[in-house]
Scaffold this motif. Structure first.
Motif: not given
Length: 475
Positions: A327-334, A358-366, A465-472
């Motif tokens: 999913r597209v998640v916020a790396l700064h929030d994590i 910075w937003y990335v596409r990853a598995e949030p828990a991992a 980590l490569p960036g991803a579009p910010q989710p709406p």
């Protein structure tokens, strides 16, 4: 028809190839032979027609034949050798030399049309009265007799036996049949040889697979020659056995390393529990402070065991296993969430953070687990009262501590499973944290690296980590 494919599938593959090659060659040879026979027949018939069309009977012979037909026996015309010559009038009456009567040719409508001057000539095949197949050429003839006499319109039919070409065609047919049979048999033998030669690498591959299945020997390799499909298959098999051997070696190493790492906390737990049990059995009470220290040690060892088992479960998946849903998640929030846990584990440390969105596409828990592991390492190796700087800028997350640092010769090993620096042997941990971090980052398409901090004090962990579009925004 339904049983034929089953019988073919029941045959060995080389037999099927040989049979298919022989069948294909037989069809091709049959088509070529038939085409050759028909072309030759057409050529011979064309030549026969040209010969007939160019045949002109001597006028004197025709005069004698006409006179004979009128009833005069003064001159009996001789018979032509190899030819049948007869006169046909417009009524269909036929006149032929007496010694050639048995080879008389039936009059066709085309012949009558020529006699009536309705056609210029006629060319056709028929059967003479003696049963011979003949080719007939009919052309118009002028008026006979003395001046002023009326003999009517006449036509001359010249017939040649078809045996002149059918005998040659029969000989040709037998020759083609013999050559075709030899060709089909030769094609079958050649197909069997080609199949046996071409499938030799497949036989080697089959032997190798059977050997691996029988002995579980993954060191078997098939020699690869060329760039064809068989070579690609051999390379794939070699690559597969190599991967399986590597996986098995890693599995064995993981089990051995896990056993080694589990032995230390289990031994400590066993010793502490035996002391507590002996105290209860003998009635000799352990001083409160010592008992409290034993219980604290037992609790710490159980916590370490729980953490080690959790890490082992995480690493039990193969390296190529599919991660959870991305999913597209916020790396700064994590990172902020991970920082809260790090501050609880190192309350005496000063942790500063500058986090750009910075937003990335990853598995949030991992991903959160990976960031927590990096921060835990920084907390573990930082001196009491030290500081940790965390920065997130343009997709690069850096965590810098001010601990003893990692020697340059040990940096290549920090992401290996169960590897621990000699200086960190006495510190808690399983040696699996950075391995988990590296795999999580790689599955998200990123990179991780450790390097000495500037000035030579401490270590910097860097995650890109490569960036991803910010989710709406959620409504």
């Amino acid at each position: 028809m339904t049983g034929l494919p089953r019988r073919l599938r029941a045959l060995p593959i080389r037999s099927r190839l040989a049979l298919l090659v022989a069948t294909a060659v037989a069809i091709a040879v049959a088509v070529v032979a038939a085409a050759c026979w028909f072309v030759t027949r057409d050529q011979l018939e064309s030549q026969l027609d040209e010969t007939l069309s160019g045949s002109k009977v001597d006028q004197r012979y025709l005069t004698d034949l006409y006179t004979y037909c009128k009833g005069s026996t003064a001159q009996t015309p001789p018979r032509f050798v190899g030819l049948t010559v007869q006169l046909v009038d417009s009524q269909g009456t036929v006149c032929i030399a007496p010694d050639a009567a048995s080879s008389k040719v039936p009059v066709s409508d085309k012949d009558l049309e020529v006699a009536k001057r309705e056609r210029h000539y006629a060319l056709h095949s028929t059967t003479a009265e003696n049963g011979t197949d003949v080719r007939v050429y009919t052309y118009p003839l002028g008026v006979f007799g003395a001046p002023g006499s009326e003999s009517g319109n006449l036509a001359v039919s010249i017939a040649r036996p078809m045996s002149e070409i059918t005998d040659s065609l029969s000989t040709l047919a037998w020759v083609l049949l013999l050559v075709s049979g030899i060709g089909v048999v030769g094609a079958g033998v050649a197909g069997l040889w080609v199949a046996r030669t071409g499938l030799r690498p497949v036989d080697e591959l089959t032997d190798a697979v059977e050997h691996v299945a029988r002995t579980e020997d993954l060191t078997v390799r098939i020699p690869v020659e060329g760039e064809d499909e068989i070579a690609r298959l051999s390379r794939s098999f070699n690559s597969m056995t190599g991967s399986l051997a590597t996986s098995r070696d890693r599995q064995s190493q993981l089990i051995a390393d896990a056993g080694h790492e589990l032995r230390t906390p289990l031994t400590s737990l066993r010793t502490n529990i035996e002391l507590l049990a002996r105290s209860d059995e003998t009635g000799r009470a352990i001083p409160p402070d010592d008992r409290r220290a034993l219980m604290t040690s037992v609790k710490a060892q159980m916590t370490e065991l729980a953490a080690l088992i959790g890490d082992l479960q995480e690493l039990s998946r193969p390296d190529a296993a599919q991660p959870g849903p991305l999913r597209v998640v916020a790396l700064h929030d994590i990172t902020r969430t991970a920082l809260q846990r790090a501050r609880l584990r190192g309350p005496e440390l000063t942790i500063t953070a500058e986090l750009a969105p910075w937003y990335v596409r990853a598995e949030p828990a991992a991903l959160e687990r990976a960031v927590v592991n990096v921060l835990d390492n920084a907390v573990k190796f930082s001196p009491s009262g030290g500081s940790i700087e965390v920065n997130l800028h343009r997709g690069e997350l850096t965590v810098q501590d001010h601990g003893p640092g990692i020697p340059a010769e040990e940096l290549p090993h920090v992401f290996e499973r169960f590897w621990r620096s000699p200086s960190a042997r006495q510190l808690p941990g399983s040696g699996l944290g950075l391995s988990i971090v590296a795999r999580t980052v790689q599955q998200a398409g990123g990179e991780i690296a450790l390097r000495p901090a500037s000035g030579g004090e401490g270590t910097v962990a860097s995650i890109r980590l490569p960036g991803a579009p910010q989710p709406p925004p959620e409504l």
